[in-house]
Design a protein around this motif. Structure first.
Motif, PDB file in Angstrom:
ATOM      1  N   ASP A   1       0.840  -1.196   0.000  1.00 36.44           N
ATOM      2  CA  ASP A   1       0.000   0.000   0.000  1.00 36.44           C
ATOM      3  C   ASP A   1       0.879   1.251   0.000  1.00 36.44           C
ATOM      4  O   ASP A   1       1.742   1.403   0.858  1.00 36.44           O
ATOM      5  CB  ASP A   1      -0.922  -0.006   1.228  1.00 36.44           C
TER       6      ASP A   1
ATOM      7  N   GLY B   1      -2.964   4.185  -1.719  1.00 36.94           N
ATOM      8  CA  GLY B   1      -3.142   5.028  -0.531  1.00 36.94           C
ATOM      9  C   GLY B   1      -4.402   5.856  -0.726  1.00 36.94           C
ATOM     10  O   GLY B   1      -4.951   5.945  -1.842  1.00 36.94           O
ATOM     11  N   THR B   2      -4.885   6.418   0.351  1.00 36.85           N
ATOM     12  CA  THR B   2      -6.146   7.155   0.337  1.00 36.85           C
ATOM     13  C   THR B   2      -6.052   8.353  -0.599  1.00 36.85           C
ATOM     14  O   THR B   2      -5.110   9.136  -0.509  1.00 36.85           O
ATOM     15  CB  THR B   2      -6.471   7.648   1.755  1.00 36.85           C
TER      16      THR B   2
ATOM     17  N   LYS C   1      -4.314  -2.398  10.309  1.00 37.29           N
ATOM     18  CA  LYS C   1      -4.668  -2.478   8.889  1.00 37.29           C
ATOM     19  C   LYS C   1      -4.870  -3.921   8.421  1.00 37.29           C
ATOM     20  O   LYS C   1      -5.565  -4.154   7.447  1.00 37.29           O
ATOM     21  CB  LYS C   1      -3.530  -1.888   8.037  1.00 37.29           C
TER      22      LYS C   1
HETATM   23 CA    CA Z   1      -4.091   2.835   3.031  1.00 34.20          CA
END
Ligand code: CA
Length: 435
Positions: A135, A367-368, A261
């Motif tokens: 990620d 990633g966000t 996570k």
């Molecule tokens: Ca993430």
């Protein structure tokens, strides 16, 4: 790179009527996935409208030849890793053939009809064996917003504009859309005590991300050059990187996120191909004045000119209260892949720069991806500023974090003047109480 061809023609229509009227899956999309029906073995399929085309049945009835047949055979089994490994040539040949078969007026309609199932009759599975999952953290607004919560004066660390930051995530707990997830339990430490307690997370969050399926991959010790990196990508999906913010805050130093996570991630089950997304490629947005240029190994003119994407990303929330009152899901954010500070090719090249080998079926997360404004924040941590502000819903409920019985839905669309809009389908998961 990925040129626009006859398969993107906006005038193309399918004899499968449900594909023609605003579906996420018009004939211009044609994503690949793995489905099962009844007790039968999972196998590869192509989505069009509200139908799934059974690739194994298509192969058996001789619908494919040459490169398209090679790709179809690789995509007919219970896992698509071999298909992902093939790369662009065969994948594109199969796409071209499928487009012909589904087009209005196709002379093979009767044979193709025998290979179609209703989407309501099938269960979707993970499309490939995910060997590794990495990620990244390329959403610069998210990185800045989250950094500000921890370091108000210095939100972005100095490496951010040089390094596509990432960490190794957990592959085993990735699940396809519609599989519920259970609230995790872990160590939580309140700010006013020195000792943690062991309890269900009180700060459950989603993360709005683009997932990237690795195609051919690379041999260990042989980095993928930036000019070649686009060829390493076999497709895209939506990714919800579920996060427990209280567990994360206590455990993340010095080695980064771990149990906060690794309990679950949810992905949309259809692999949207680079070919389907060709019309939605855009130039990588210029870096703000004063930012450094990427180091040479991450810089390629073609990648800068057309390596980014213009894809709308949306997060929706459905709660018990909204369901009971028959109200629609609440939109938490509308963002866009344009807010990525690094391109997908830069992520691949950086990942392999030290000789690390990527393999077919590895999954990368961006990633966000948050936008600059609060209506485009891709996590609830940002939307409520760490739980300080409540989000009010039409049902009268309020949310500071995600609660049991809530369902989080991610959606995505490529939309461009002169082209047919395509979608990713849904990435949704219901939150079950902690055990
Ligand atoms: Ca993430």
């Amino acid at each position: 790179m990925n040129q626009v061809d006859q398969t993107h023609d906006p005038k193309l229509r399918s004899w499968i009527e449900s594909a023609n009227d605003g579906s996420d899956f018009p004939i211009q999309n044609l994503p690949f996935g793995v489905f099962s029906c009844g007790d039968a073995q999972p196998r590869g399929g192509v989505r069009i409208g509200d139908k799934v085309f059974d690739i194994f049945a298509g192969c058996s009835s001789g619908l494919f030849t040459d490169q398209a047949a090679e790709a179809a055979e690789a995509a007919s089994g219970p896992l698509l890793n071999t298909f992902l490994k093939l790369g662009q040539g065969p994948r594109r040949a199969l796409r071209g053939r499928l487009s012909q078969l589904f087009t209005t007026g196709s002379s093979e309609r009767l044979r193709v009809e025998k290979c179609l199932l209703d989407i309501s009759d099938v269960t979707m599975h993970l499309p490939a064996q995910i060997g590794d999952y990495t990620d990244f953290y390329v959403g610069i607004h998210h990185a800045t917003n989250v950094g500000r919560l921890f370091r108000p004066d210095n939100p972005l660390l100095p490496n951010y504009k040089y390094v596509p930051i990432g960490y190794h995530g957990r592959a085993s707990s990735i699940r396809p859309s519609r599989i519920p997830m259970r609230r995790p339990v872990g160590q939580l430490k309140a700010a006013d005590t020195d000792v943690p307690r062991f309890a269900p997370t009180e700060r459950l969050d989603y993360e709005l991300e683009l997932g990237i399926w690795v195609g051919p991959g690379n041999d260990q010790g042989t980095p993928v050059a930036i000019g070649e990196a686009a060829g390493s990508i076999a497709g895209f999906c939506l990714l919800n990187d579920w996060s427990a913010r209280d567990i994360q805050a206590w455990e993340y130093q010095p080695l980064g996120p771990f149990l906060s996570k690794s309990f679950a991630s949810t992905i949309s089950p259809w692999i949207i191909t680079p070919e389907a997304l060709a019309p939605f490629r855009v130039a990588q947005p210029a870096r703000p004045e004063g930012d450094p240029s990427p180091l040479p190994y991450l810089l390629d003119e073609t990648d800068q000119r057309s390596g980014a994407f213009d894809i709308e990303l949306e997060v929706l929330l459905l709660t018990q209260g909204l369901r009971e009152k028959g109200l629609p899901p609440h939109r938490l954010a509308l963002s866009n892949t344009r807010h990525m500070y690094w391109t997908v090719a830069q992520m691949v090249t950086h990942h392999t720069a030290n000789g690390c080998n990527l393999q077919p079926g590895d999954l990368l997360g961006t990633g966000t991806i948050s936008g600059p404004e609060s209506d485009a924040y891709g996590s609830i941590l940002e939307a409520t500023e760490g739980g300080k502000h409540a989000i009010e819903l039409a049902s009268g409920e309020v949310r500071r974090f995600i609660e049991d019985g809530d369902e989080v839905l991610l959606q995505a669309r490529g939309r461009r003047e002169g082209f047919v809009t395509i979608g990713f389908g849904e990435c949704r998961s219901l939150v079950l109480p902690a055990q």
